[in-house]
Design a protein around this motif. Structure first.
Motif, mmCIF file in Angstrom:
data_model
loop_
_atom_site.group_PDB
_atom_site.id
_atom_site.type_symbol
_atom_site.label_atom_id
_atom_site.label_comp_id
_atom_site.label_asym_id
_atom_site.label_seq_id
_atom_site.Cartn_x
_atom_site.Cartn_y
_atom_site.Cartn_z
ATOM 1 N N SER A 149 3.415 -3.702 -3.651
ATOM 2 C CA SER A 149 3.069 -5.072 -3.264
ATOM 3 C C SER A 149 1.827 -5.539 -4.013
ATOM 4 O O SER A 149 1.776 -6.668 -4.507
ATOM 5 N N ILE A 150 0.835 -4.655 -4.115
ATOM 6 C CA ILE A 150 -0.386 -4.992 -4.858
ATOM 7 C C ILE A 150 -0.061 -5.207 -6.338
ATOM 8 O O ILE A 150 -0.540 -6.163 -6.954
ATOM 9 N N ILE A 151 0.779 -4.346 -6.903
ATOM 10 C CA ILE A 151 1.176 -4.499 -8.312
ATOM 11 C C ILE A 151 1.881 -5.845 -8.517
ATOM 12 O O ILE A 151 1.614 -6.561 -9.492
ATOM 13 N N TRP A 161 6.913 -13.113 -3.346
ATOM 14 C CA TRP A 161 7.985 -13.087 -2.344
ATOM 15 C C TRP A 161 8.586 -11.690 -2.236
ATOM 16 O O TRP A 161 8.892 -11.229 -1.123
ATOM 17 N N ILE A 162 8.742 -11.022 -3.356
ATOM 18 C CA ILE A 162 9.227 -9.642 -3.310
ATOM 19 C C ILE A 162 8.212 -8.765 -2.580
ATOM 20 O O ILE A 162 8.591 -7.900 -1.777
ATOM 21 N N ALA A 163 6.919 -9.005 -2.831
ATOM 22 C CA ALA A 163 5.869 -8.261 -2.124
ATOM 23 C C ALA A 163 5.955 -8.500 -0.619
ATOM 24 O O ALA A 163 5.810 -7.559 0.167
ATOM 25 N N ILE A 171 9.903 4.096 -0.447
ATOM 26 C CA ILE A 171 10.114 4.097 -1.893
ATOM 27 C C ILE A 171 9.604 5.427 -2.454
ATOM 28 O O ILE A 171 8.480 5.822 -2.217
ATOM 29 N N SER A 172 10.458 6.099 -3.189
ATOM 30 C CA SER A 172 10.060 7.392 -3.772
ATOM 31 C C SER A 172 9.513 7.226 -5.161
ATOM 32 O O SER A 172 9.767 6.345 -5.875
ATOM 33 N N ILE A 180 -3.666 3.413 0.496
ATOM 34 C CA ILE A 180 -3.090 2.336 -0.316
ATOM 35 C C ILE A 180 -2.282 2.892 -1.482
ATOM 36 O O ILE A 180 -1.148 2.479 -1.715
ATOM 37 N N LEU A 181 -2.863 3.814 -2.223
ATOM 38 C CA LEU A 181 -2.150 4.356 -3.384
ATOM 39 C C LEU A 181 -1.061 5.349 -2.981
ATOM 40 O O LEU A 181 -0.122 5.578 -3.733
ATOM 41 N N GLY A 182 -1.158 5.912 -1.794
ATOM 42 C CA GLY A 182 -0.172 6.877 -1.329
ATOM 43 C C GLY A 182 0.980 6.245 -0.569
ATOM 44 O O GLY A 182 1.970 6.900 -0.271
ATOM 45 N N THR A 183 0.846 4.976 -0.239
ATOM 46 C CA THR A 183 1.906 4.260 0.472
ATOM 47 C C THR A 183 2.542 3.317 -0.542
ATOM 48 O O THR A 183 1.978 2.285 -0.894
ATOM 49 N N ARG A 184 3.700 3.703 -1.004
ATOM 50 C CA ARG A 184 4.295 3.018 -2.159
ATOM 51 C C ARG A 184 4.576 1.536 -1.927
ATOM 52 O O ARG A 184 4.430 0.729 -2.835
ATOM 53 N N TRP A 185 4.992 1.143 -0.717
ATOM 54 C CA TRP A 185 5.274 -0.278 -0.511
ATOM 55 C C TRP A 185 3.995 -1.102 -0.590
ATOM 56 O O TRP A 185 4.037 -2.254 -1.022
#
Length: 127
Positions: free
Chosen positions: A58-60, A114-116, A126-127, A49-54
């Protein structure tokens, strides 16, 4: 929007009571379910989860939406409902001031998920 156009405080109060009830029975359980099942799905798929930026972003975005909803939108809905329910103290200037804030915070609470969703569908690198 339709209740506000009627210029009838009773209709406005009724509409806000309906919004509050719908949020209680649909919005909050839906957000909780999406969050829990999303995290469980990532865990089940062994996706970090924390290593997969999308996923992280999305969680943020869901957190931002939840904070805007709980800290700003819900109290504003209650104030607007109470104001419209009190015919003696109802004032259009006060109503429009609160309604403008409700529009802004409601937009934030709606746009961020919606952005999530977009991030979850396109899964950008995403880098």
């Amino acid at each position: 929007m339709f209740a506000e156009k009627s210029k009838d405080p009773e209709k406005i109060a009724f509409a806000f009571k309906g919004i509050i009830r719908a949020d209680r029975y649909f919005t909050m359980p839906g957000v909780t379910g999406i969050t829990l099942f999303g995290i469980a799905g990532a865990k089940h798929g062994r996706i970090p989860i924390l290593g997969t930026r999308w996923i992280l972003w999305s969680i943020i975005l869901f957190i931002i939406s939840g904070v805007a909803f709980m800290a700003k939108l819900v109290p504003l809905q209650k104030k607007l409902s109470a104001l419209a329910s009190n015919k003696e103290k109802f004032n259009w200037d006060d109503y429009y001031k609160l309604a403008k804030q409700w529009d802004i915070w409601g937009s934030l609470a709606t746009i961020t998920p919606w952005i999530a969703v977009i991030l979850m569908v396109i899964k950008p690198n995403i880098s």
